[in-house]
Design a protein around this motif. Structure first.
Motif, PDB file in Angstrom:
ATOM      1  N   GLN A   1      -4.114  -5.248  -6.871  1.00  0.00           N
ATOM      2  CA  GLN A   1      -4.202  -3.820  -6.618  1.00  0.00           C
ATOM      3  C   GLN A   1      -5.617  -3.363  -6.906  1.00  0.00           C
ATOM      4  O   GLN A   1      -6.180  -3.667  -7.960  1.00  0.00           O
ATOM      5  CB  GLN A   1      -3.214  -3.092  -7.519  1.00  0.00           C
TER       6      GLN A   1
ATOM      7  N   GLY B   1      -7.650   0.300  -6.639  1.00  0.00           N
ATOM      8  CA  GLY B   1      -7.485   1.702  -6.291  1.00  0.00           C
ATOM      9  C   GLY B   1      -6.034   1.952  -5.926  1.00  0.00           C
ATOM     10  O   GLY B   1      -5.124   1.448  -6.566  1.00  0.00           O
ATOM     11  N   GLY B   2      -5.819   2.691  -4.873  1.00  0.00           N
ATOM     12  CA  GLY B   2      -4.450   2.988  -4.491  1.00  0.00           C
ATOM     13  C   GLY B   2      -3.883   1.969  -3.522  1.00  0.00           C
ATOM     14  O   GLY B   2      -2.770   2.105  -3.059  1.00  0.00           O
ATOM     15  N   CYS B   3      -4.690   0.952  -3.194  1.00  0.00           N
ATOM     16  CA  CYS B   3      -4.250  -0.017  -2.194  1.00  0.00           C
ATOM     17  C   CYS B   3      -3.942  -1.356  -2.834  1.00  0.00           C
ATOM     18  O   CYS B   3      -4.481  -1.690  -3.878  1.00  0.00           O
ATOM     19  CB  CYS B   3      -5.326  -0.223  -1.146  1.00  0.00           C
TER      20      CYS B   3
ATOM     21  N   SER C   1      -0.885   0.477   1.618  1.00  0.00           N
ATOM     22  CA  SER C   1      -1.034   1.587   0.692  1.00  0.00           C
ATOM     23  C   SER C   1       0.318   2.124   0.280  1.00  0.00           C
ATOM     24  O   SER C   1       0.420   3.137  -0.372  1.00  0.00           O
ATOM     25  CB  SER C   1      -1.861   2.691   1.329  1.00  0.00           C
ATOM     26  N   SER C   2       1.372   1.424   0.697  1.00  0.00           N
ATOM     27  CA  SER C   2       2.720   1.876   0.328  1.00  0.00           C
ATOM     28  C   SER C   2       3.366   0.801  -0.531  1.00  0.00           C
ATOM     29  O   SER C   2       2.780  -0.236  -0.794  1.00  0.00           O
ATOM     30  CB  SER C   2       3.540   2.102   1.588  1.00  0.00           C
ATOM     31  N   ASN C   3       4.577   1.070  -0.946  1.00  0.00           N
ATOM     32  CA  ASN C   3       5.320   0.090  -1.732  1.00  0.00           C
ATOM     33  C   ASN C   3       5.958  -0.902  -0.764  1.00  0.00           C
ATOM     34  O   ASN C   3       7.144  -0.881  -0.520  1.00  0.00           O
ATOM     35  CB  ASN C   3       6.366   0.812  -2.572  1.00  0.00           C
TER      36      ASN C   3
ATOM     37  N   MET D   1       3.338   4.379 -10.012  1.00  0.00           N
ATOM     38  CA  MET D   1       2.256   3.975 -10.897  1.00  0.00           C
ATOM     39  C   MET D   1       1.079   3.372 -10.155  1.00  0.00           C
ATOM     40  O   MET D   1      -0.017   3.307 -10.673  1.00  0.00           O
ATOM     41  CB  MET D   1       2.757   2.932 -11.899  1.00  0.00           C
ATOM     42  N   PHE D   2       1.332   2.829  -8.990  1.00  0.00           N
ATOM     43  CA  PHE D   2       0.228   2.125  -8.341  1.00  0.00           C
ATOM     44  C   PHE D   2      -0.064   2.643  -6.946  1.00  0.00           C
ATOM     45  O   PHE D   2      -1.004   2.212  -6.313  1.00  0.00           O
ATOM     46  CB  PHE D   2       0.515   0.612  -8.283  1.00  0.00           C
ATOM     47  N   LEU D   3       0.739   3.552  -6.455  1.00  0.00           N
ATOM     48  CA  LEU D   3       0.461   4.058  -5.112  1.00  0.00           C
ATOM     49  C   LEU D   3      -0.737   4.980  -5.149  1.00  0.00           C
ATOM     50  O   LEU D   3      -1.157   5.438  -6.216  1.00  0.00           O
ATOM     51  CB  LEU D   3       1.686   4.761  -4.547  1.00  0.00           C
ATOM     52  N   GLY D   4      -1.233   5.270  -3.995  1.00  0.00           N
ATOM     53  CA  GLY D   4      -2.501   5.983  -3.850  1.00  0.00           C
ATOM     54  C   GLY D   4      -2.663   7.211  -4.724  1.00  0.00           C
ATOM     55  O   GLY D   4      -1.691   7.825  -5.135  1.00  0.00           O
ATOM     56  N   GLN D   5      -3.905   7.550  -4.977  1.00  0.00           N
ATOM     57  CA  GLN D   5      -4.216   8.668  -5.849  1.00  0.00           C
ATOM     58  C   GLN D   5      -3.585   9.961  -5.339  1.00  0.00           C
ATOM     59  O   GLN D   5      -3.222  10.829  -6.103  1.00  0.00           O
ATOM     60  CB  GLN D   5      -5.731   8.849  -5.952  1.00  0.00           C
TER      61      GLN D   5
ATOM     62  N   ARG E   1      -0.817  10.565  -4.080  1.00  0.00           N
ATOM     63  CA  ARG E   1       0.568  10.796  -4.453  1.00  0.00           C
ATOM     64  C   ARG E   1       0.748  10.745  -5.969  1.00  0.00           C
ATOM     65  O   ARG E   1       1.816  10.979  -6.465  1.00  0.00           O
ATOM     66  CB  ARG E   1       1.455   9.744  -3.808  1.00  0.00           C
TER      67      ARG E   1
END
Lengths: 438, 854
Positions: free
Chosen positions: A52, A54-56, A73-75, B675-679, B681
């Protein structure tokens, strides 16, 4: 959601982009830089395939000299993403005719873009089956009937295939001679302690099938597995025939096999795709016949000499023989000189892998050749740590032998035209990871 | 040709009188269509057209000036001759009328007359089809290499209308990449898209609608409505399944348009499509829309849709199956019968060749079988084991995901794989990440039947080359020793063997592990001399601290304990807290031997040390020692509560959440998705919610800590929207709060901040923390009275609890107001055992020293 990949990149080992395809615009174009900076150029590489930043998140896989990176960028479903990459590589290989590496990608980039467009849409995997894709994505490119008459048959047919209920088989196939080839390929995985006790032993087998059958045949396969036989005798209310039955720990099937039917009736029935495919895989841990026993004795005589004695015993039938037997015995890095005595085959020292390699081309059953070697070591500066011995590894192939004892009992073919088919069955056992600690 | 003017909402004036054949179409048509259909917009019309239409006209003119239409029909041989013929459009008035505009545009896209771009441009406008195609390929190649070839946009666009499907795909690819930078020019392509979406060839129709959705330009959206509606009802399933995904694309770009046109309803109907792939893609699209905008209720599973999905499950591709399975996993069965039915239909998928299908099927069954009865539940649990084991033989990366998921399942149901220990034995060539994960799982599976096998294996690993792996193996031996009482002696023997190997990192790890064993089981003092022999080799603070603790704890049995500790005093730094406590213990046990040493250490700690924690602690010891040795003895040497486990486990609440996320990223990271998804959200509200949930969770598990937290909350009204974490370090001295960085980085817990902030015990705890401080005093009093061990604490949670107390002691004002931190922090600090190797054991040490205090 299955994957929802935002982008996929193909990089070479230096980090140059070979192919990139953005499926969504929720990731920036600089994603690949992030990957290069934070993963490729650090020690992180190889520590974990999911990272991971950043957000990606980045999923990456190395295949020969290419990194394939998926950015999400999603789960996303990670297992699916990795499997997608594996399948995509298999697809590319089938288009390139084997190799998948940097050169192949550079030479075929137009084709790869075309395929990437087809196999994934908006980050969701679509159809990846090579048999179907080859119907309408050909190397030369299909001519669109843009200017020709709309009554153009073959191509619309192809799209029916892409999404049809029997998505893996074309209609209207005709063969002069209807033949089916079955290959049962087993690989034996073994981990044996230095004292000769089996730590881990299992067989992963697969049944490969090559079909040249006309029409839409319905096939049914019978094996000598315990559950299948029991179910059958139940149905026919007749006692199970004596003879060896095999207990399969787990089976997985090609998507053409009707799983619900397998679950209820324990029969393997399917409409096969045309050509070659992997029908099923199975795993067996009980009652495995090991084809070889390896008895190593390695003595370190002082700091500069080693004595290696290895005896290999073949325990399959005397009339059979193994092919391409290779035994790799690891030796320390500072090996200087080796001398061998072998009763069969040839042995030499391979400095690149720090191993003594003993090859026997044809290895008959019920024999036990030996190799004894003397290894001289360069005395290096006082190394505190003693040499940790990696395990001895072995490669082999034994035709017409199954370590599990699995046999094909029958293969029935039904087709409405009622033609006769010829079935061919071959068995072969290979070494998976056949390791003996010493 | 469609009349797009009407739908576009612009250029309406002309649209009524004369359908504005899109000018871009004209370029295309002058090549492909018979002359009768070749249609140019009259110049007058061009003026009243919307500016974007006028743009469209220009490339046509450029094109017209340069080329003779005949050349396109003529075969290659005749081209040279045809070239000199005058072009009819040269006489066309519109050319002259717009000459100046043309010049302007040309200027805008001017590029040097040499170099690669120039050559590409020359190729793109070449009269020969093969040259044009080659130039497009080279343009794409440059694009891939990261060169900016957006300047060629108009030239590439001219090649969009072609009979060559390959070429069309390449142009589309280019369009998708650069549409963002040339939104206006994109409109040029609209007509081709619209026309292609009505092509007799379904491949072309699907390609057009797929690409349109990928051109993420607002203006394009206006033209998507009609083609999308048609393709959603297309006769070819291939087109329908592509259109289904396109709805998700459109929704992402313009949700209101999607809703207005009823595309969602169409998609919902498409779940009942006869073709399984269309069903799968519709479900994907709806699931995505649902996630982006839950208020749309896009994906509602009704008994009808459930039936349709289960039907499609057996027929569609592996990827489609995953989609449907994911959807089923999110669905909660209406009753037991429905859950049973779902399990029954999904369980056969365990036999699928694709590991991700298997994993998704496991997820569905695992979630739904909770609702079904005992026997059925057990039979599914049993059925699940073989497929899970098979996953371990897939590709390393897939295996990794599988192992992380198995880890979760084992925490939930520890005994599903007890018979399968051997499968997880590491292969010599396994990548390191797999080996570490496999060890983790083996420790979870371990029981008294397979422990012997496991120990032999772990010992083997501890002698391998990879340092991290060896350490992990040693640590695993310790975890097994503490988990399985009957195996402790064997474990200790293995550890002694390893210590004898003299490999320095193995020895150090083994000593840390031995310390934990001492904390649980008495009666292994016999090995202390062996441990003490390694003193000289210990260069890691962790290992040294562990040994110092052992020496202090068993000072009465070690004749030269004083000498050993004195040796450490010389070089003390990181592990000073440990030395301090150990020396005090030694003094209490053998006052005659170590009076000098204890004075020296206390002196050094109070006068020379910069760390306020250590200073304060030293003062406390000093005052205790000088007042009443008996009381000191009862506080410092009181009995420790035995530790329960050193295996890290997730909090039950988090575990339940993660089980619903099997095979997704969350299950790999072992973190909840937010916890880990983009800033974007990751907002403060979510953090707050998580913190509150965590607090409730705590209340169930750990009444004392919750009481303290509740007191703190009731005392201090939290301003809404303010990060709850600020409570963690209420700042009385006016210094900056430790958690000023907001939100905290994952690696940092509020605790560290507190430990580091110099805060004085003397500070009065005013108003808001007062209640909490009292609360804490109560706790302190009660546990003191009960001879050390906090009696109410539950065996699973002693670490956290002690930690609370310790902090309370070290800096009273903070500890009382301690709030359960948000999930992230809990995660970081709670499973001390393994989540962060270094930090964990020092934390453990803190706990011990706290107990010593009491």
């Amino acid at each position: 959601m299955p994957v929802a990949a935002s982008a996929i990149y193909f990089l070479n080992l230096r980090g140059d982009v070979l192919i990139n395809r953005l499926y969504r615009d929720d990731v920036g174009g600089n994603m690949v830089d992030a990957f290069r900076m934070h993963i490729m150029q650090t020690k992180e590489l190889g520590t974990c395939p999911v990272r991971q930043i950043g957000g990606c998140s980045f999923f990456y896989m190395r295949i020969s000299n290419v990194y394939i990176v998926i950015v999400v960028s999603s789960n996303a479903n990670v297992a699916c993403a990795f499997k997608f990459v594996v399948e995509a590589v298999a697809l590319f290989k089938s288009y390139f005719g084997g190799a998948f590496d940097e050169d192949a990608i550079r030479n075929n980039f137009v084709l790869i873009y075309e395929l990437l467009d087809e196999i994934m849409d908006f980050g969701y995997p679509q159809n990846l089956s090579p048999e179907i894709l080859k119907l309408y994505i050909t190397q030369e490119g299909v001519r669109s009937p843009f200017s020709s008459k709309p009554t153009d048959k073959p191509v619309p047919n192809a799209t029916l295939q892409v999404t049809g209920a029997v998505g893996w088989r074309r209609e209207g196939l005709v063969y002069k001679k209807n033949e089916v080839f079955l290959d049962i390929v087993e690989s034996v995985n073994l981990l044996m302690s230095s004292k000769g006790s089996v730590l881990r032993c299992d067989v992963t087998g697969k049944i490969l099938m090559k079909c040249f059958l006309s029409g839409m045949p319905d096939l049914k396969l019978g094996l000598n597995d315990k559950i299948g036989l029991e179910k059958e005798s139940q149905l026919k209310s007749r006692p199970t025939k004596s003879g060896k039955t095999i207990e399969l720990d787990d089976v997985t099937f090609h998507q053409c096999v009707n799983l619900t039917r397998f679950n209820s009736e324990k029969t393997v029935s399917f409409v096969p795709p045309d050509g070659e495919f992997e029908l099923m895989k199975y795993r067996i841990t009980e009652g495995v016949n090991l084809p070889f026993r390896v008895l190593p004795t390695i003595k370190e005589l002082g700091r500069t000499r080693m004595e290696v004695n290895v005896k290999v015993k073949s325990v399959f039938g005397a009339k059979m023989f193994a092919l391409g037997v290779v035994i790799k015995i690891p030796v320390p890095k500072q090996t200087a000189k080796t001398s061998f005595q072998v009763t069969s085959g040839r042995a030499k020292y391979n400095a690149a892998i720090d191993c003594l390699v003993w090859k026997i081309r044809k290895f008959p059953g019920q024999t036990e050749p030996t190799m004894s070697a003397e290894v001289e070591l360069i005395s290096t500066m006082a190394e505190k740590k003693s040499w940790t011995r990696p395990p001895i590894q072995m490669e082999f192939q034994v035709p017409m032998f199954t370590a599990s004892g699995l046999r094909v009992r029958f293969l029935k073919v039904w087709e409405k035209s009622g033609y006769n088919t010829v079935e061919w069955v071959r068995y072969i056992t290979k070494a998976g990871s056949y390791e003996i600690r010493c | 040709m469609t009349d797009l003017g009407a739908t576009s909402g612009c250029g309406v004036v002309c649209a009524r009188e004369a359908p504005p054949k899109f000018p871009s179409m004209c370029i295309t048509s002058d090549r492909q269509l018979p002359p009768s259909k070749r249609c140019f917009a009259p110049p007058a019309l061009l003026h009243i057209l919307h500016p974007s239409y006028r743009w469209c006209a220009l490339p046509l003119l450029l094109d017209g000036r340069r080329k003779h239409p005949a050349t396109h029909q003529a075969d290659e041989g005749q081209r040279a001759a045809a070239l000199h013929l005058p072009h009819p459009s040269k006489q066309s008035p519109c050319t002259h009328a717009h000459m100046s505009a043309v010049q302007r545009i040309r200027g805008a896209f001017a590029v040097p007359r040499k170099g690669e771009t120039y050559e590409l441009r020359a190729g793109l406008v070449s009269q020969y089809a093969y040259e044009r195609k080659e130039a497009i390929q080279r343009t794409i190649q440059s694009m891939t290499l990261g060169k900016d070839v957006s300047a060629l946009f108009p030239d590439v666009l001219k090649n969009i209308a072609t009979a060559d499907l390959d070429q069309k795909k390449l142009v589309y690819l280019y369009l998708m990449n650069y549409a963002k930078s040339h939104p206006d020019l994109c409109i040029l392509a609209v007509n081709t898209f619209v026309q292609d979406s009505e092509d007799p060839n379904p491949l072309v129709r699907a390609l057009a609608i797929r690409t349109m959705g990928c051109i993420r330009v607002d203006k394009m959206v206006d033209y998507m409505e009609d083609p999308l509606r048609k393709t959603l009802k297309d006769e070819s399933p291939y087109v329908r399944k592509t259109a289904a995904i396109c709805v998700a694309k459109l929704f992402d770009l313009n949700p209101s348009m999607c809703l207005e046109n009823g595309f969602l309803e169409t998609l919902q109907e498409m779940i009942g499509d006869s073709n399984p792939m269309v069903v799968a893609n519709s479900v994907s699209a709806l699931a995505e829309i649902m996630e982006a905008a839950p208020e749309t209720n896009a994906l509602q599973v009704t008994p009808q849709t459930l039936k349709k999905m289960l039907m499609a499950l057996n027929e569609c591709t592996e990827w489609g199956r995953i989609t449907i399975l994911e959807c089923l996993a999110d669905y909660t069965g209406a009753d037991v019968k429905e859950s049973e039915h779902i399990c029954e239909r999904v369980a056969p998928q365990f036999q699928h060749a694709n590991p991700s299908v298997v994993l998704s099927a496991v997820k569905v069954v695992f979630l739904h079988m909770r609702n079904v009865g005992g026997d059925l539940y057990r039979s599914y649990l049993k059925k699940m084991a073989p497929p899970l084991v098979t996953l371990v033989s897939s590709q390393p990366e897939v295996q990794y995901v599988a192992l992380r998921n198995i880890d979760l399942l084992l925490q939930k149901n520890p005994d599903i794989l007890t018979k399968e220990m051997r499968v997880f034995f590491c292969k010599y060539n396994d990548p390191p990440y797999l080996k570490l994960q496999k060890v983790e799982i083996m420790v979870r599976i371990a029981n008294d039947k397979n422990v012997e096998q496991l120990l032999a294996e772990l010992k083997e690993y501890a002698m391998e080359v990879d340092m991290d792996f060896c350490r992990r193996a040693v640590k695993a031996i310790g975890q097994v020793a503490i988990k399985i009482e009957s195996a402790t002696e064997k474990c200790v023997n293995v550890l002694l063997d390893l210590i004898a190997s003299k490999v320095h990192y193995v020895v150090q790890e083994a000593i840390v592990v031995m310390k934990d064993i001492f904390r649980k089981y008495p009666g292994y003092e016999g090995v202390i001399p062996t441990l003490c022999q390694c003193i000289d080799e210990l260069d890691e603070p962790n290992a040294r601290a562990a040994l110092i603790w052992i020496v202090g704890e068993y000072a009465e049995k070690i004749s030269n304990a004083g000498d050993i500790l004195a040796g450490f005093v010389e070089g003390f730094n990181e592990e000073f807290t440990q030395i301090l406590t150990a020396v005090v213990k030694l003094f209490l046990k053998r006052p005659d031997q170590s009076q000098g040493l204890v004075q020296k250490v206390l002196q050094a700690a109070t006068a020379e040390n910069d760390n306020p924690d250590i200073r304060d602690r030293a003062y406390i010891y000093w005052r205790l020692l000088s007042s009443d040795p008996g009381v000191t003895r009862s506080i410092v040497l009181s009995e420790r509560p035995p530790i329960a486990t050193t295996i890290s486990t997730l909090k039950p609440g988090l575990l339940d959440e993660l089980v619903t996320e099997l095979s997704t990223l969350a299950s790999v990271y072992h973190k909840p998705p937010n916890m880990f998804l983009g800033q974007g959200r990751f907002d403060a509200d979510a953090v707050q919610r998580a913190a509150i949930e965590e607090q409730q969770q705590n209340a169930r598990e750990n009444p004392i800590a919750a009481a303290a937290a509740a007191a703190a909350v009731s005392g201090a009204a939290v301003p809404p929207g303010n990060n709850i974490e600020n409570l963690l370090d209420i700042d009385f001295d006016g210094a900056a709060p430790a958690s000023a960085q907001n939100p905290p980085s994952a690696g940092m817990s509020g605790l560290e901040g507190m430990a580091g902030t110099p805060q004085r015990v003397e500070s009065p705890a005013p108003g808001q923390a007062q209640g909490a401080a009292n609360e804490l005093a109560d706790i302190f009093g009660s546990s003191n009275g009960a001879a050390g061990g906090a009696p109410t604490m539950q065996p699973q949670q002693p670490n956290l609890m002690n930690d609370d107390l310790m902090n309370g002691f070290a800096s009273l004002n903070v500890g009382g107001a301690r709030q359960p931190p948000p999930v992230a922090q809990q995660l970081e600090q709670d499973p001390w055992g393994s989540s962060n190797g270094q930090g964990s054991s020092s934390a453990n040490k803190k706990e011990d020293s706290l107990l010593d205090l009491m």
